[in-house]
Structures are given as structure tokens and as C-alpha cells.
Design a protein around this motif. Structure first.
Motif, PDB file in Angstrom:
ATOM      1  N   VAL A  79       0.844  -1.204   0.000  1.00  0.00           N
ATOM      2  CA  VAL A  79       0.000   0.000   0.000  1.00  0.00           C
ATOM      3  C   VAL A  79       0.878   1.253   0.000  1.00  0.00           C
ATOM      4  O   VAL A  79       0.604   2.228  -0.715  1.00  0.00           O
ATOM      5  CB  VAL A  79      -0.944   0.001   1.231  1.00  0.00           C
ATOM      6  N   PHE A  80       1.951   1.182   0.770  1.00  0.00           N
ATOM      7  CA  PHE A  80       2.863   2.323   0.852  1.00  0.00           C
ATOM      8  C   PHE A  80       3.490   2.614  -0.524  1.00  0.00           C
ATOM      9  O   PHE A  80       3.538   3.765  -0.972  1.00  0.00           O
ATOM     10  CB  PHE A  80       3.967   2.056   1.885  1.00  0.00           C
ATOM     11  N   VAL A  81       3.941   1.544  -1.175  1.00  0.00           N
ATOM     12  CA  VAL A  81       4.567   1.725  -2.496  1.00  0.00           C
ATOM     13  C   VAL A  81       3.555   2.273  -3.490  1.00  0.00           C
ATOM     14  O   VAL A  81       3.857   3.169  -4.280  1.00  0.00           O
ATOM     15  CB  VAL A  81       5.182   0.396  -2.994  1.00  0.00           C
ATOM     16  N   ASN A  82       2.336   1.740  -3.426  1.00  0.00           N
ATOM     17  CA  ASN A  82       1.294   2.241  -4.334  1.00  0.00           C
ATOM     18  C   ASN A  82       1.018   3.723  -4.112  1.00  0.00           C
ATOM     19  O   ASN A  82       0.742   4.456  -5.064  1.00  0.00           O
ATOM     20  CB  ASN A  82      -0.002   1.447  -4.149  1.00  0.00           C
ATOM     21  N   SER A  83       1.119   4.155  -2.855  1.00  0.00           N
ATOM     22  CA  SER A  83       0.873   5.576  -2.584  1.00  0.00           C
ATOM     23  C   SER A  83       1.946   6.451  -3.239  1.00  0.00           C
ATOM     24  O   SER A  83       1.696   7.592  -3.598  1.00  0.00           O
ATOM     25  CB  SER A  83       0.813   5.831  -1.074  1.00  0.00           C
ATOM     26  N   ILE A  84       3.150   5.886  -3.391  1.00  0.00           N
ATOM     27  CA  ILE A  84       4.207   6.637  -4.084  1.00  0.00           C
ATOM     28  C   ILE A  84       3.838   6.768  -5.558  1.00  0.00           C
ATOM     29  O   ILE A  84       3.937   7.844  -6.148  1.00  0.00           O
ATOM     30  CB  ILE A  84       5.575   5.930  -3.935  1.00  0.00           C
ATOM     31  N   TYR A  85       3.392   5.664  -6.168  1.00  0.00           N
ATOM     32  CA  TYR A  85       3.042   5.702  -7.588  1.00  0.00           C
ATOM     33  C   TYR A  85       1.910   6.693  -7.852  1.00  0.00           C
ATOM     34  O   TYR A  85       1.861   7.316  -8.907  1.00  0.00           O
ATOM     35  CB  TYR A  85       2.573   4.332  -8.084  1.00  0.00           C
ATOM     36  N   GLU A  86       1.018   6.783  -6.891  1.00  0.00           N
ATOM     37  CA  GLU A  86      -0.152   7.636  -7.121  1.00  0.00           C
ATOM     38  C   GLU A  86       0.143   9.117  -6.871  1.00  0.00           C
ATOM     39  O   GLU A  86      -0.683   9.975  -7.175  1.00  0.00           O
ATOM     40  CB  GLU A  86      -1.305   7.165  -6.222  1.00  0.00           C
ATOM     41  N   ASN A  87       1.323   9.376  -6.331  1.00  0.00           N
ATOM     42  CA  ASN A  87       1.699  10.773  -6.097  1.00  0.00           C
ATOM     43  C   ASN A  87       1.948  11.469  -7.439  1.00  0.00           C
ATOM     44  O   ASN A  87       2.645  10.951  -8.301  1.00  0.00           O
ATOM     45  CB  ASN A  87       2.979  10.791  -5.242  1.00  0.00           C
ATOM     46  N   TRP A  88       1.403  12.661  -7.601  1.00  0.00           N
ATOM     47  CA  TRP A  88       1.507  13.334  -8.900  1.00  0.00           C
ATOM     48  C   TRP A  88       2.942  13.741  -9.254  1.00  0.00           C
ATOM     49  O   TRP A  88       3.318  13.776 -10.422  1.00  0.00           O
ATOM     50  CB  TRP A  88       0.553  14.523  -8.980  1.00  0.00           C
ATOM     51  N   LEU A  89       3.759  13.997  -8.226  1.00  0.00           N
ATOM     52  CA  LEU A  89       5.162  14.320  -8.516  1.00  0.00           C
ATOM     53  C   LEU A  89       5.880  13.119  -9.125  1.00  0.00           C
ATOM     54  O   LEU A  89       6.662  13.245 -10.082  1.00  0.00           O
ATOM     55  CB  LEU A  89       5.875  14.759  -7.232  1.00  0.00           C
ATOM     56  N   PHE A  90       5.569  11.940  -8.564  1.00  0.00           N
ATOM     57  CA  PHE A  90       6.179  10.727  -9.106  1.00  0.00           C
ATOM     58  C   PHE A  90       5.688  10.476 -10.531  1.00  0.00           C
ATOM     59  O   PHE A  90       6.451  10.049 -11.408  1.00  0.00           O
ATOM     60  CB  PHE A  90       5.851   9.518  -8.217  1.00  0.00           C
ATOM     61  N   GLN A  91       4.417  10.751 -10.770  1.00  0.00           N
ATOM     62  CA  GLN A  91       3.871  10.542 -12.113  1.00  0.00           C
ATOM     63  C   GLN A  91       4.546  11.460 -13.142  1.00  0.00           C
ATOM     64  O   GLN A  91       4.811  11.054 -14.267  1.00  0.00           O
ATOM     65  CB  GLN A  91       2.355  10.776 -12.100  1.00  0.00           C
ATOM     66  N   ILE A  92       4.831  12.684 -12.716  1.00  0.00           N
ATOM     67  CA  ILE A  92       5.542  13.606 -13.615  1.00  0.00           C
ATOM     68  C   ILE A  92       6.935  13.056 -13.934  1.00  0.00           C
ATOM     69  O   ILE A  92       7.381  13.073 -15.079  1.00  0.00           O
ATOM     70  CB  ILE A  92       5.653  15.013 -12.972  1.00  0.00           C
ATOM     71  N   PHE A  93       7.596  12.508 -12.901  1.00  0.00           N
ATOM     72  CA  PHE A  93       8.940  11.952 -13.093  1.00  0.00           C
ATOM     73  C   PHE A  93       8.904  10.727 -14.008  1.00  0.00           C
ATOM     74  O   PHE A  93       9.665  10.639 -14.980  1.00  0.00           O
ATOM     75  CB  PHE A  93       9.554  11.591 -11.737  1.00  0.00           C
ATOM     76  N   ILE A  94       8.010   9.793 -13.717  1.00  0.00           N
ATOM     77  CA  ILE A  94       8.013   8.540 -14.480  1.00  0.00           C
ATOM     78  C   ILE A  94       7.553   8.786 -15.920  1.00  0.00           C
ATOM     79  O   ILE A  94       8.024   8.129 -16.850  1.00  0.00           O
ATOM     80  CB  ILE A  94       7.182   7.427 -13.776  1.00  0.00           C
ATOM     81  N   PHE A  95       6.667   9.753 -16.112  1.00  0.00           N
ATOM     82  CA  PHE A  95       6.247  10.048 -17.485  1.00  0.00           C
ATOM     83  C   PHE A  95       7.407  10.662 -18.268  1.00  0.00           C
ATOM     84  O   PHE A  95       7.580  10.385 -19.456  1.00  0.00           O
ATOM     85  CB  PHE A  95       5.026  10.980 -17.508  1.00  0.00           C
ATOM     86  N   PHE A  96       8.208  11.473 -17.586  1.00  0.00           N
ATOM     87  CA  PHE A  96       9.411  12.010 -18.232  1.00  0.00           C
ATOM     88  C   PHE A  96      10.316  10.855 -18.665  1.00  0.00           C
ATOM     89  O   PHE A  96      10.796  10.834 -19.803  1.00  0.00           O
ATOM     90  CB  PHE A  96      10.180  12.930 -17.272  1.00  0.00           C
ATOM     91  N   CYS A  97      10.533   9.911 -17.740  1.00  0.00           N
ATOM     92  CA  CYS A  97      11.418   8.774 -18.037  1.00  0.00           C
ATOM     93  C   CYS A  97      10.927   8.020 -19.271  1.00  0.00           C
ATOM     94  O   CYS A  97      11.702   7.742 -20.197  1.00  0.00           O
ATOM     95  CB  CYS A  97      11.468   7.800 -16.850  1.00  0.00           C
TER      96      CYS A  97
END
Lengths: 235, 124
Positions: free
Chosen positions: B53-71
Motif C-alpha cells: 500500500v505504501f509503495v502504491n501511494s508513491i506511484y499515485e503521487n503526482w510528482l512521481f507521475q511527472i517523473f516517471i512520465f518524463f522517463c
């Protein structure tokens, strides 16, 4: 103009660790970096060590990092790099002293691609030249310009990671002979460059092309070699 | 005899290779980012529980989404450029223009995606 010249210094007989030394010099903006190094060696510190020979961009002895980028000291003018100049040795080769690096690994890789003309066929009937059309000669003209300064190879991240990698200079030399219509060892060289320490390690970074003081399209030459290994054609 | 040949990451990153070298570095960051993301994602689904659940909360964070979409986007577009240049070596003479085209494609698409992610995250 006044320039501040920062030079990488390392003397294995005295220093445990490398360091920089800075010199304030009054020079003309049209002087070359090599002239500045000569000025320091002649008037400030005679122990400064660097390679030089022709001083006209032909011998390739004085390749070094100037303001963070590989260049020939004899072809780089002060006005092109500004009044704060940092001079360091090439990356990926052992530093022997100051700006002098151990070129052995570079030349070991160079030798691997058989950097000489191979033709075992008998000479033409007249016993003279092996003729070649202007088009055939033009096919490898670009890669004949290499002066083996190592600026390309030592700007390549793949070579920084491992000196097993043949490197751009050796691949350029391979290109020069593989695409020479008179040479008969193309397949042998293609086999050498297609091994794991060869073309596969080129990631098309372009550092080599940008560092080449002879403006050889190195990445293009390597690209042509990649296609030649795929298709087996060297036309 | 002499100093070792090793080139540290910091020294390598300081090399002034300009535009093409920057794309090379960003390509590596993108690849590494995706590899770490997929690895942790798979591990989290196996582990489950609070850690999952903790890891999923990281994925759902919009900052992380901006980073991973860049990647993902940069790695894909840059990879396509390199593949095309490798397949057609004659184009390698125009590598500088190819990089400009790459940025011209990447920036609007990424900018739009960032706008949508941020707009959604801030409750738009």
C-alpha cells in the motif's frame, strides 16, 4: 588580455594526490593554449609536463581537456575559450605526469583492427599501382584524416567505463581500410569490430564527433560499420 | 605508475559534450527510472500488505507521475531518434537537427501531460 590558467598537476615522484595550480598570465587573445603552456613552462614552472610536437594540428600530440572538453592545445585560441581556462589530461587513460597520459591502451586497441593495408593478390600486369576510381577513393576519404590524437576515444563514455572497448579512433581506422576497394581484409576487420568490445558498445553519444579536431564524422563512420556488419556489404 | 584511469561519475558528468551528451545522460536516467519503477512495482505486488500500500501511494503521487512520465517519454523518443540514425547512417550528418526535432516533439507532449497531471492533482 589577462587570463587565469588553471592546470592539472601531478608528479608521481612528489605528489600523493593530484592538484591544480593557477597562473595569471598576460597574453594576446589570438594566442593558442599551447602557447600559454609553453609560457608557464618557460617562465613560471619548468617542471610542467605536456606532450607537443608539430604544434600545427597535424601530429595529434597535445590533445587535452580544455574547459571540460577534449581539444588540441595547438588549435585552440584563447579568444575561443575565454579568460578563465582550465587544462586537464584526457579522461580514461592513466595520468603519468601532469597533462601526459599513458597512451598504450589506446594504441593497443588501434592495433587490434589491423591498421595497415592488406592485399595478397599479385600486382597488376604492369607491376605498378592498384588503380582506384575517384569515387572509390572518396568512399573512405573522411576517415583518412585521423591523426590519432585520442580526443575522440577519451571523450567516449563507453571507453571511460572500459578500455576493452576499441573506441572511436580504432573504429575510424577500421572504416578507413574496410571501405578501401584495394584492401582484401574487410571481412576479417568486420569480424573484429563486431565482437562485444567493438561496435556494440557505441551508444551514438556523439561526444567523439564533437571532440574530433579534424571534424571527421566519426559517429557516421561507426554507423556505416554497423550497417556493414548487418548487411555484409561494404559498397 | 601514475594515477588510475577510473573516471568517476561526477567527472564524467562534468564533461562538456553539449546537447547530444545531455540526451545520453537523460536517456540513462530515463532507463534507470523505469527499471527501478518496474522492479519495485513487481516486488510490491508480491509483498502486499502495508508495504504494498505504501509503495502504491508513491506511484499515485503526482510528482512521481511527472517523473516517471518524463522517463518513459524521453526514453522512447530519444531511443527512436538513435534507432533511426543507426538504421540510416547518412542521417548522422544531421544529428544536431535530429536533436532539435526530438526536443520539438518531446516538450509539447510532455508539457501537455504535466499540465493534465497537475490539473488533475490540484482538483481541476
Amino acid at each position: 588580455m589577462q587570463v587565469t590558467l588553471k592546470i592539472f598537476r601531478y608528479n608521481p615522484e612528489v605528489d600523493k594526490k593530484w592538484h591544480y595550480e593557477t597562473y595569471d598570465l598576460d597574453v594576446d587573445e589570438k594566442e593558442r593554449i599551447l602557447d600559454l603552456l609553453e609560457l608557464v613552462k618557460g617562465h613560471h614552472d619548468g617542471t610542467l609536463s605536456f606532450r607537443r610536437s608539430c604544434a600545427h594540428g597535424v601530429c595529434g600530440s597535445d590533445a587535452m581537456r580544455i574547459n571540460g572538453r577534449n581539444m588540441l592545445a595547438c588549435k585552440t585560441l584563447v579568444r575561443d575559450v575565454g579568460d578563465k581556462i582550465t587544462v586537464e589530461p584526457l579522461l580514461g587513460l592513466k595520468v603519468i605526469k601532469d597533462l601526459i597520459v599513458d597512451m598504450e591502451p589506446f594504441f593497443d586497441n588501434y592495433k587490434k583492427v589491423l591498421p595497415y593495408f592488406i592485399n595478397e593478390s599479385p600486382l597488376p600486369a604492369d607491376g605498378k599501382e592498384r588503380l582506384q576510381s575517384p569515387e572509390q577513393r572518396a568512399r573512405f576519404d573522411e576517415t583518412t584524416k585521423c591523426i590519432l590524437c585520442a580526443a575522440c576515444t577519451t571523450s567516449c563514455p563507453s571507453f571511460w567505463a572500459s578500455d576493452d572497448y576499441l573506441g572511436p579512433a580504432a573504429l575510424v581506422t577500421a572504416h578507413r581500410f574496410i571501405f578501401d576497394s584495394r584492401d582484401e581484409a574487410a571481412s576479417e576487420r568486420l569480424h573484429i569490430v563486431s565482437e562485444t568490445s567493438g561496435l556494440a558498445r557505441c551508444h551514438t553519444v556523439f561526444n567523439c564527433t564533437m571532440a574530433c579536431p579534424r571534424e571527421i564524422q566519426i559517429t557516421k563512420a561507426i554507423g556505416e560499420l554497423k550497417m556493414a556488419t548487418l548487411t555484409g556489404k561494404v559498397d | 605508475m601514475g594515477l588510475k584511469r577510473n573516471v568517476s561519475l561526477a567527472t564524467a558528468l562534468r564533461y562538456k559534450g553539449q546537447g547530444p551528451f545531455l540526451t545520453y545522460i537523460l536517456h540513462r536516467i530515463g532507463g534507470l527510472g523505469m527499471a527501478v519503477f518496474i522492479t519495485i512495482h513487481i516486488l510490491a505486488s508480491f509483498v502486499g500488505g502495508k508495504a504494498g500500500v505504501f509503495v502504491n501511494s508513491i506511484y499515485e503521487n503526482w510528482l512521481f507521475q511527472i517523473f516517471i512520465f518524463f522517463c518513459v517519454l524521453f526514453h522512447a523518443i530519444n531511443g527512436l531518434r538513435i534507432t533511426l540514425l543507426d538504421l540510416f547512417p547518412k542521417l548522422l550528418e544531421h544529428s544536431r537537427e535530429a536533436i532539435w526535432i526530438e526536443w520539438a516533439v518531446f516538450l509539447p507532449v510532455y508539457g501537455l501531460a504535466v499540465f493534465v497531471i497537475v490539473h488533475t492533482a490540484l482538483g481541476g
